[in-house]
Write a protein that holds these residues in place. Structure first.
Motif, PDB file in Angstrom:
ATOM      1  N   ILE A 108       0.836  -1.201   0.000  1.00 38.92           N
ATOM      2  CA  ILE A 108       0.000   0.000   0.000  1.00 38.92           C
ATOM      3  C   ILE A 108       0.871   1.252   0.000  1.00 38.92           C
ATOM      4  CG2 ILE A 108      -1.673   1.343   1.341  1.00 38.92           C
ATOM      5  CD1 ILE A 108      -2.850  -1.225   2.378  1.00 38.92           C
ATOM      6  N   ILE A 109       0.520   2.213  -0.838  1.00 40.37           N
ATOM      7  CA  ILE A 109       1.099   3.554  -0.766  1.00 40.37           C
ATOM      8  C   ILE A 109       0.121   4.371   0.071  1.00 40.37           C
ATOM      9  CG2 ILE A 109       1.760   5.605  -2.075  1.00 40.37           C
ATOM     10  CD1 ILE A 109       2.388   3.741  -4.425  1.00 40.37           C
ATOM     11  N   PRO A 110       0.490   4.804   1.257  1.00 42.32           N
ATOM     12  CA  PRO A 110      -0.481   5.325   2.224  1.00 42.32           C
ATOM     13  C   PRO A 110      -1.459   6.373   1.697  1.00 42.32           C
ATOM     14  CG  PRO A 110       1.661   5.095   3.254  1.00 42.32           C
ATOM     15  CD  PRO A 110       1.861   4.822   1.798  1.00 42.32           C
ATOM     16  N   PHE A 111      -0.948   7.366   0.969  1.00 41.65           N
ATOM     17  CA  PHE A 111      -1.771   8.472   0.480  1.00 41.65           C
ATOM     18  C   PHE A 111      -1.451   8.613  -1.002  1.00 41.65           C
ATOM     19  CE2 PHE A 111      -3.044  13.118   1.842  1.00 41.65           C
ATOM     20  CZ  PHE A 111      -4.178  13.028   1.062  1.00 41.65           C
ATOM     21  N   ASN A 112      -2.030   7.753  -1.826  1.00 38.53           N
ATOM     22  CA  ASN A 112      -1.569   7.557  -3.203  1.00 38.53           C
ATOM     23  C   ASN A 112      -2.147   8.597  -4.166  1.00 38.53           C
ATOM     24  OD1 ASN A 112      -0.153   6.398  -5.265  1.00 38.53           O
ATOM     25  ND2 ASN A 112      -1.382   4.540  -5.392  1.00 38.53           N
TER      26      ASN A 112
END
Length: 521
Positions: free
Chosen positions: A219-223
């Motif tokens: 996951i990219i936290p705040f994509n």
């Protein structure tokens, strides 16, 4: 800014029904307790309307096909909207509408090319006022309104005035109250996993994103995507009580502190909160909260969240967040999605009514029929419900109290520029903190004296265009932390702004703000 917007409905005036329609539409409460009679529900509606003209009644004897351009997501719902709308319009006012969906770039090209069209969505963030001044839209006179859109003609003056450009009406702003109250949708299962009990500040959000980055390798936290560089400055402005005068979003180089009664103009890069925020975003970038290719990433934050590739999504309204919440809850109930205000402190603004409008093309040969359509879409409940919620029984149902339940994913075929407060339906089932969020935005709302102010860029068009380009080149990388040294990058950006004529922009803004406020007294 993306958000779930509402949809529109068209109008016919049949000779024998004039009195009953107008009296039925004139007064309703904010939740539509008194619904507008639908022309299509009349017993004699088995034949298409064909009304001969009289001195005070429109001529609908000739069949007319209109063109309508919208900005929306392309989906099968667009065709469903067109088909259902045309069944009603053909019956009621002998009219059909061809609905086309454009990207923002295609929309701008359509206007600059001088294409012949009848109806189109418009908004301040699409340069409504500038396009009106350039002759893209047809003037709507009081006489036209009274004859072809009589219900609209009697709407509140404030709503109608939002469509004025230099004293002339070129568009009809939606009779809708829309709070500037953005929200985060967050993976609650990950909050629980990493012992994050609540998110009440930007720092809290940073702690959550850091935990996700360290613990969730997929996951990219705040994509964020390349089209969402506005999102971070929007969060900044919302949490700092800053106003961008005459600008549709917070990318303006000129700001006003809301608490300053003098409404003094400031350069945004001279505001300490702006500099501090950019430094925080630099830290977030270094920690990997968004991808290294974010400025080129074509995938929206919403889609990344939906696909399990982001831990955070974004919404522009409480009702939009509520709809999205249930979309995600149906597909991923194990995510336990939580919804938090993106503006953790300060006052809440409202969008200008001009943020959702409909216009008539300058070359339209059927402006009168187009106005009849808009009168229906805005003021007839059956049309308005179709434009916002879709087809009853297919997209939604209403319970005995008039509350709405959705039968699948949210309707993606709507007409944004005709939404009406009178016909907004309360969800039958809401996210757990829905009532708290609605109360919070209303409690924190504080009127912005410049909410309907639009900057006339006629004499500074080159400067304004250069400043917009500079935001893309220098501002967006700063807000997203793609710079080596924040202080040096700010100084370089300020130098470029000076070279581009930002002082001339400031002077023009001040002159026009002063004139605007003088005329409001």
């Amino acid at each position: 800014m993306k958000r779930n917007f509402s949809k529109t409905v068209l109008c016919l005036i049949v000779t024998m029904l004039m009195v009953s329609i107008f009296s039925g539409c004139a007064k309703t409460d904010n939740k539509g307790a008194e619904s507008t009679p639908s022309i299509t529900d009349t017993p004699d509606a088995s034949e298409p309307a064909s009304v001969a003209p009289t001195d005070d009644k429109p001529d609908t004897s000739k069949a007319v096909n209109l063109t309508m351009y919208l900005l929306n997501d392309k989906s099968e719902d667009i065709q469903i909207l067109e088909d259902e709308l045309n069944k009603m319009l053909q019956q009621d006012i002998n009219t059909t509408v061809k609905v086309s969906v454009l990207t923002t770039d295609a929309y701008k090209l359509m206007l600059t090319s001088g294409e012949d069209f009848d109806l189109a969505y418009s908004a301040d963030w699409l340069d409504y006022a500038d396009n009106a001044r350039k002759g893209a839209f047809k003037e709507i006179t009081p006489e036209m309104l009274q004859k072809y859109a009589p219900i609209t003609a009697n709407e509140e003056t404030g709503t109608l005035n939002a469509g004025l450009v230099d004293g002339t009406m070129f568009g009809l702003a939606a009779p809708l109250t829309n709070y500037y109250y953005n929200l985060f949708l967050v993976r609650g299962d990950l909050m629980k996993k990493y012992n994050i009990p609540d998110i009440k500040s930007l720092d809290d959000l940073g702690v959550f994103l850091d935990a996700v980055k360290k613990g969730e390798k997929s996951i990219i936290p705040f994509n964020l995507s390349k089209n969402e560089s506005w999102m971070l400055p929007a969060v900044l402005f919302g949490n700092s009580d800053l106003i961008a005068p005459g600008a549709p979003n917070s990318t303006s180089p000129i700001v006003i502190r809301r608490e300053d009664s003098s409404l003094k103009l400031n350069y945004s890069l001279d505001i300490p909160e702006v500099v501090d925020f950019m430094k925080t975003m630099k830290e977030w970038n270094q920690k990997g909260f968004w991808a290294k290719n974010a400025l080129a990433n074509p995938v929206s934050l919403y889609d990344s969240f939906k696909n399990g590739k982001s831990a955070v999504a974004f919404s522009g309204t409480v009702d939009g967040a509520n709809t999205t919440y249930f979309d995600f809850a149906k597909e991923h109930p194990d995510w336990d999605v939580k919804v938090f205000p993106a503006f953790f402190k300060g006052n809440v603004d409202a969008y200008s009514a001009a943020g959702n409008s409909m216009v008539i093309g300058a070359k339209s040969k059927n402006a009168e029929r187009a106005l009849m359509v808009l009168d229906l879409l805005r003021n007839n409940e059956k049309y308005n419900m179709l434009s916002k919620y879709g087809v009853e029984g297919k997209h939604y149902t209403l319970d005995a109290e008039g509350k709405i339940s959705y039968l699948g994913p949210s309707f993606q075929g709507g007409i944004w520029g005709v939404s009406n407060d009178k016909f907004i339906k309360t969800p039958a089932v809401t996210m757990p903190n829905y009532a708290d969020l609605i109360n919070d935005e209303k409690t924190r709302f504080k009127a912005n004296p410049l909410v309907d102010f639009t900057l006339n860029k006629k004499d500074i068009s080159d400067v304004a265009a250069n400043l917009a380009n500079l935001f893309t080149q220098y501002g967006a990388p700063l807000f997203m932390g793609f710079v080596d040294d924040v202080d040096k990058a700010i100084e370089r950006y300020k130098q470029k702004l000076q070279e581009a004529g930002v002082e001339k922009y400031m002077e023009a803004t001040k002159t026009q703000v002063d004139e605007y406020l003088k005329n409001q007294k």
